[in-house]
Design a protein around this motif. Structure first.
Motif, short mmCIF file in Angstrom:
data_model
loop_
_atom_site.label_atom_id
_atom_site.label_comp_id
_atom_site.label_asym_id
_atom_site.label_seq_id
_atom_site.Cartn_x
_atom_site.Cartn_y
_atom_site.Cartn_z
N VAL A 345 28.09 7.75 8.12
CA VAL A 345 27.98 9.14 7.39
C VAL A 345 28.66 9.14 5.95
CG1 VAL A 345 29.03 11.53 7.26
CG2 VAL A 345 28.24 10.62 9.48
N SER A 346 29.48 8.11 5.47
CA SER A 346 30.31 7.90 4.28
C SER A 346 29.01 7.17 3.40
CB SER A 346 31.34 7.24 4.58
OG SER A 346 31.18 5.65 4.39
N ILE A 347 28.25 6.58 4.06
CA ILE A 347 27.01 5.96 3.60
C ILE A 347 26.19 7.15 2.88
CG2 ILE A 347 25.16 4.58 3.46
CD1 ILE A 347 26.26 2.69 5.70
N VAL A 348 25.99 7.85 3.50
CA VAL A 348 25.00 9.17 3.32
C VAL A 348 25.86 9.82 2.10
CG1 VAL A 348 23.75 11.04 3.85
CG2 VAL A 348 24.33 9.24 5.50
N VAL A 349 27.01 9.98 2.46
CA VAL A 349 27.99 10.77 1.49
C VAL A 349 27.90 10.17 0.14
CG1 VAL A 349 30.21 11.66 0.76
CG2 VAL A 349 29.14 11.99 3.14
N GLY A 350 28.10 9.05 0.11
CA GLY A 350 28.24 8.14 -1.24
C GLY A 350 26.65 8.00 -1.73
N ILE A 351 25.58 8.15 -1.10
CA ILE A 351 24.47 8.25 -1.90
C ILE A 351 24.30 9.59 -2.28
CG2 ILE A 351 22.05 7.91 -1.44
CD1 ILE A 351 22.44 5.65 0.62
N TYR A 352 24.58 10.79 -1.65
CA TYR A 352 24.25 11.89 -2.05
C TYR A 352 25.21 12.18 -3.29
CZ TYR A 352 21.32 14.26 1.40
OH TYR A 352 20.38 14.98 2.03
N ASN A 353 26.29 11.65 -3.26
CA ASN A 353 27.35 11.99 -4.66
C ASN A 353 26.86 11.36 -5.70
OD1 ASN A 353 29.19 13.45 -3.12
ND2 ASN A 353 30.75 11.67 -2.83
N VAL A 379 15.98 3.72 -1.32
CA VAL A 379 17.28 4.36 -0.90
C VAL A 379 17.48 4.01 0.91
CG1 VAL A 379 18.40 6.67 -0.43
CG2 VAL A 379 17.07 6.42 -2.50
N MET A 380 16.44 4.13 1.44
CA MET A 380 16.53 3.56 2.98
C MET A 380 17.11 2.18 2.87
SD MET A 380 15.47 5.79 5.22
CE MET A 380 14.70 5.29 6.39
N LEU A 381 16.48 1.27 2.03
CA LEU A 381 17.03 -0.12 1.86
C LEU A 381 18.60 -0.17 1.84
CD1 LEU A 381 13.70 -2.02 0.51
CD2 LEU A 381 14.70 -2.06 2.99
N GLU A 382 18.70 0.74 0.86
CA GLU A 382 20.20 0.63 0.28
C GLU A 382 21.16 0.79 1.45
OE1 GLU A 382 22.17 3.06 -3.33
OE2 GLU A 382 20.10 2.53 -3.75
N ALA A 450 21.61 3.17 10.20
CA ALA A 450 21.31 2.94 8.68
C ALA A 450 19.93 3.79 8.47
CB ALA A 450 21.32 1.75 8.05
N GLY A 451 18.99 3.52 9.33
CA GLY A 451 17.73 4.20 9.18
C GLY A 451 17.69 5.81 9.60
N VAL A 452 18.68 6.08 10.36
CA VAL A 452 18.59 7.37 10.81
C VAL A 452 19.39 8.30 9.81
CG1 VAL A 452 19.70 9.17 12.41
CG2 VAL A 452 18.60 7.31 13.27
N VAL A 453 20.56 7.64 9.27
CA VAL A 453 21.33 8.47 8.24
C VAL A 453 20.81 8.31 6.86
CG1 VAL A 453 23.40 8.17 9.71
CG2 VAL A 453 23.09 6.58 8.11
N GLY A 454 19.98 7.04 6.71
CA GLY A 454 19.61 7.04 5.31
C GLY A 454 18.71 7.71 4.98
N TYR A 455 17.78 8.23 6.05
CA TYR A 455 16.53 9.22 5.93
C TYR A 455 16.98 10.34 5.05
CZ TYR A 455 12.99 12.27 6.97
OH TYR A 455 11.66 12.96 6.70
N PHE A 456 18.19 10.96 5.33
CA PHE A 456 18.57 12.13 4.55
C PHE A 456 18.65 11.98 2.89
CE2 PHE A 456 19.83 12.67 8.91
CZ PHE A 456 19.17 13.98 9.37
N PRO A 457 19.43 11.12 2.43
CA PRO A 457 19.29 10.91 1.09
C PRO A 457 17.80 10.50 0.61
CG PRO A 457 20.87 9.56 1.83
CD PRO A 457 20.33 10.20 3.07
N ALA A 458 17.21 9.55 1.50
CA ALA A 458 15.91 8.94 1.25
C ALA A 458 15.09 9.93 0.88
CB ALA A 458 15.50 7.96 2.00
#
Ligand code: ATP
Ligand code: MG
Lengths: 474, 222
Positions: A345-353, A379-382, A450-458
């Motif tokens: 989740v912190s990955i997602v938060v980081g990308i969103y921020n 973004v997904m790869l990130e 990572a795929g599941v959570v990365g999808y949102f910022p992606a």
């Protein structure tokens, strides 16, 4: 430049944030790895506790109790079985053809918080503490051979040399006249009172070769038991990683002479007469060479009789592991998995921020011809790279952690665990079919996460309004 | 070569009312031609460039580049077309901060579906005077140098059209001319048509063709 490289650059660009994210992911994964390593080491050690023999014979009662008591020195000793039953495992006895080695195990005494076990030198000469692992002495030697009548064959040849051996000055022939003479006229032979102690006992009590100790009758700590004549320590075992590191082993002959160990309660000075003797358990190594079904034959016969029970410790231990230690490990694993999820989740938060500055970058890439799909992929790869870096770092960290803690854990618990242990796990629903190294489960799991959570910022990247993003910050 | 025909574009106001911005009956640029596009702030210059680049779609009309009507392409098609045919330079912040100058130029070749040609990227960076700055991140480059890097990147895929939206507005006057000359010279060398949006009279004065957006845009202004 490949999308991979673009994602990598983006991670590098946000160095601190990326590092923190990777760190939290690494901690979660390290915890998972450490828990699995610890669980596998504990279960390994647990199983190895009874690794040197296949069968335990003891008084009728709970099978688990017999195993816990004999292997782990846990709980109060159960009832004893008669000496005559033990003799059935010795040459000439009815179970002898099926048995390679049978070691008597006499419980009931303690020293400080440690069990005192009365047994024969065969415990260390003939049994192993794990497959192919022979007992070693860190100092000194095994205690002297038991009195000749206690067990037949291996002592017959000693008889000829009896008079030359100072530590076996009273080695006697099996005939009863001489034996009578012994326990009426002489003090106990010196080797009767010899002992060997486990490595943890040696370290914590400070006892060593040449020291003496007096066992207390009864295994409970405290004062109600009374002291016996001292045993002399002749050997200290090298660490085995089994509960035997935490026990003191004394010559059964001396053990029998202690107060309260003869059936009649009388005092003896020579070897205790057979009719006065009892053992708590017999550790049996089955002779498979002689009969492939030896273990089944013997256990069936014993269990159908009324005197004793025969149990297979590994079977019982596996059951106990599954019942008690398994759930604890599961709880720890659930916690660790939650940490990983939080890290994800912190990955997602980081990308969103960083989405505001990203919007401009996404717009630039789009102006260069990148499709929505490409920016989504970046973004997904990130998020994938962050998760994988965290995963690999966590994997290394977990092993490192266990490696560093290993000596301490070994010293405290007797569980042997090293940095280069690679635990395996069974695939759910395919138990017993597929056993794989945990990385093979962990890494794909991380990728999925990572795929599941990365999808949102992606998806946010995908939806970026390029025209507006270009106008706003220009 | 570039033909904008009957292009209309309006934005929707927050209250839902449409706000017409563009109504361009005809706007044409020949191959290799260079022109300055001037006009008041908010007149719709940037909006027109976005439509030409295929970044946004007109509500009506045709945008034909080198024989292709990009309004007929779907979005992915327009992206690919843009990658291969259009170079775009913004006023500022053209570069990605995490990438070196060379990587920023290479990024221009990452979405065109062909193999990146590193030699060409290096050649163009040398051409704009940054031969020794390949590994420098944008933060280590002056604004003028950043713009020159953006010019190199815009040209790297041998586009047909270069769109430059106030490319020199953030640069001091001494370096402004240097960058402008560079854009014009390289576009001439590569036979790329150039549309430069500018507010600066000293910039537009250098072009033989200067278009006022208000003249080509027939939108009924409120
Ligand atoms: N996405 C949008 N939504 C709503 N209105 C917009 C949007 N983009 C642009 N506009 C409006 O369209 C008009 C034209 O904007 P545009 O950016 O094309 O002007 P410009 O000629 O480039 O101005 P400047 O010289 O200041 O850059 C402006 O009034 C602007 O507010
Ligand atoms: Mg503008």
């Amino acid at each position: 430049m490949s999308l991979w490289k673009i994602a990598l650059r983006s991670i590098q660009q946000r160095g601190l944030g990326s590092t923190l994210t990777i760190l939290s992911m690494a901690l979660g994964v390290a915890l998972i790895v450490a828990v699995l390593m610890a669980y596998s080491a504990v279960s390994h050690t647990f199983r190895r506790g009874a690794g040197g023999y296949e069968m335990i014979v003891g008084a009728k009662g709970g099978a688990a109790q017999l195993v816990l008591n004999t292997v782990y020195h846990f709980d109060r000793p159960i009832e004893n079985i008669p000496w005559t039953f033990y003799k059935e495992f010795q040459p000439g006895g009815r179970y002898a053809p099926y048995v390679e080695t049978a070691v008597p195990y006499c419980l009931g005494d303690s020293f400080e918080s440690y069990r005192v076990v009365g047994t024969t030198p065969a415990m260390f000469d003939r049994l192993e503490y794990g497959a192919g692992k022979k007992y070693q002495f860190a100092a000194g030697r095994n205690f002297g051979a038991e009195a000749a009548h206690a067990a037949g064959e291996e002592h017959d040849h000693d008889h000829d040399h009896a008079h030359e051996k100072p530590r076996q000055p009273t080695m006697v022939s099996p005939d009863d006249d001489e034996e009578e003479e012994h326990h009426h006229d002489h003090a106990a032979p010196p080797h009767f009172m010899e002992a060997v102690i486990g490595s943890i006992v040696a370290r914590t009590t400070g006892l060593g070769v040449g020291d003496t100790f007096e066992p207390t009758h009864g295994v409970t700590e405290g004062g109600d038991g009374h002291k016996h004549e001292p045993f002399k320590i002749v050997g200290v075992l090298a660490p085995t990683g089994t509960p035997n590191d935490q026990a003191l082993f004394v010559n059964m002959e001396g053990f029998f002479l202690l107060d309260g160990h003869s059936k009649s309660g009388e005092h003896h000075h020579g070897p205790l007469p057979e009719e006065e003797r009892e053992v708590t358990a017999i550790l049996v190594r089955v002779n498979y060479a002689n009969s492939p079904t030896a273990a089944m034959t013997v256990s069936k016969d014993i269990n159908e009789g009324s005197v004793a029970q025969a149990v297979f410790p590994l079977q019982i231990i596996s059951g106990l592991m599954d019942r008690f230690i398994g759930p604890i490990a599961t709880i720890l694993l659930v916690i660790a998995v939650l940490i990983v999820v939080v890290a994800a989740v912190s990955i997602v938060v980081g990308i969103y921020n960083s989405m505001n500055e990203r919007r401009r970058e996404i717009a630039i890439m789009r102006s260069l011809g990148a499709s929505r799909g490409s920016v989504l992929s970046v973004v997904m790869l990130e998020s994938l790279l962050l998760a994988l870096c965290g995963g690999v770092a966590g994997f290394v960290l977990g092993h490192l952690l266990i490696g560093l803690a290993g000596p301490y854990i070994l010293a405290r618990t007797g569980v042997e665990i090293g940095a280069f242990q690679f635990p395996t796990m069974e695939i759910p629903f395919m138990e017993g079919v597929l056993v794989v190294p945990i990385e093979l489960v962990l890494l794909p799991g991380l990728v999925l996460l990572a795929g599941v959570v990365g999808y949102f910022p992606a998806r946010a990247a995908y939806k970026t309004d390029v025209s507006r993003a270009l106008s706003n910050s220009a | 070569m570039l033909l904008v025909e009957n292009v209309q574009k309006s934005f929707r106001l927050p209250d839902g009312e449409p706000l017409p911005i563009l109504n361009v009956p005809r706007f044409e640029v020949a191959a290799g031609e260079q022109l300055a596009l001037v006009g008041g702030s908010g007149s719709g210059k940037t909006t027109l460039l976005h439509i030409i680049a295929g970044i946004s779609r007109p509500d009506a009309g045709r945008v034909q580049i080198n024989g292709t009507d990009i309004t007929q392409l779907n979005e992915v098609g327009r992206d690919m077309f843009r990658a291969n045919n259009i170079g775009y330079v913004f006023q500022t912040f053209n570069l990605l901060a995490g990438f070196s100058a060379l990587e920023n130029v290479l990024l221009g070749m990452s979405f065109c579906g062909r193999k990146p040609d590193e030699a060409r990227a290096k050649h163009l960076l040398e051409r704009v005077g940054l031969g020794k700055r390949f590994d420098h991140k944008p933060a280590m480059l002056s604004v003028g140098e950043q713009q020159r890097t953006a010019v190199a990147r815009a040209l790297v895929n041998r586009p047909k059209v270069m769109l430059a939206d106030e490319p020199t507005a953030s640069i001091d006057s001494r370096h402004q001319q240097q960058v402008l000359d560079l854009v014009r010279d390289t576009c001439r060398e590569e036979s790329v048509a150039l549309v430069v949006v500018t507010h600066a009279p000293e910039v537009s004065a250098q072009f033989t063709r200067v278009e006022r957006l208000e003249e080509i845009n027939k939108v009924a202004s409120s």
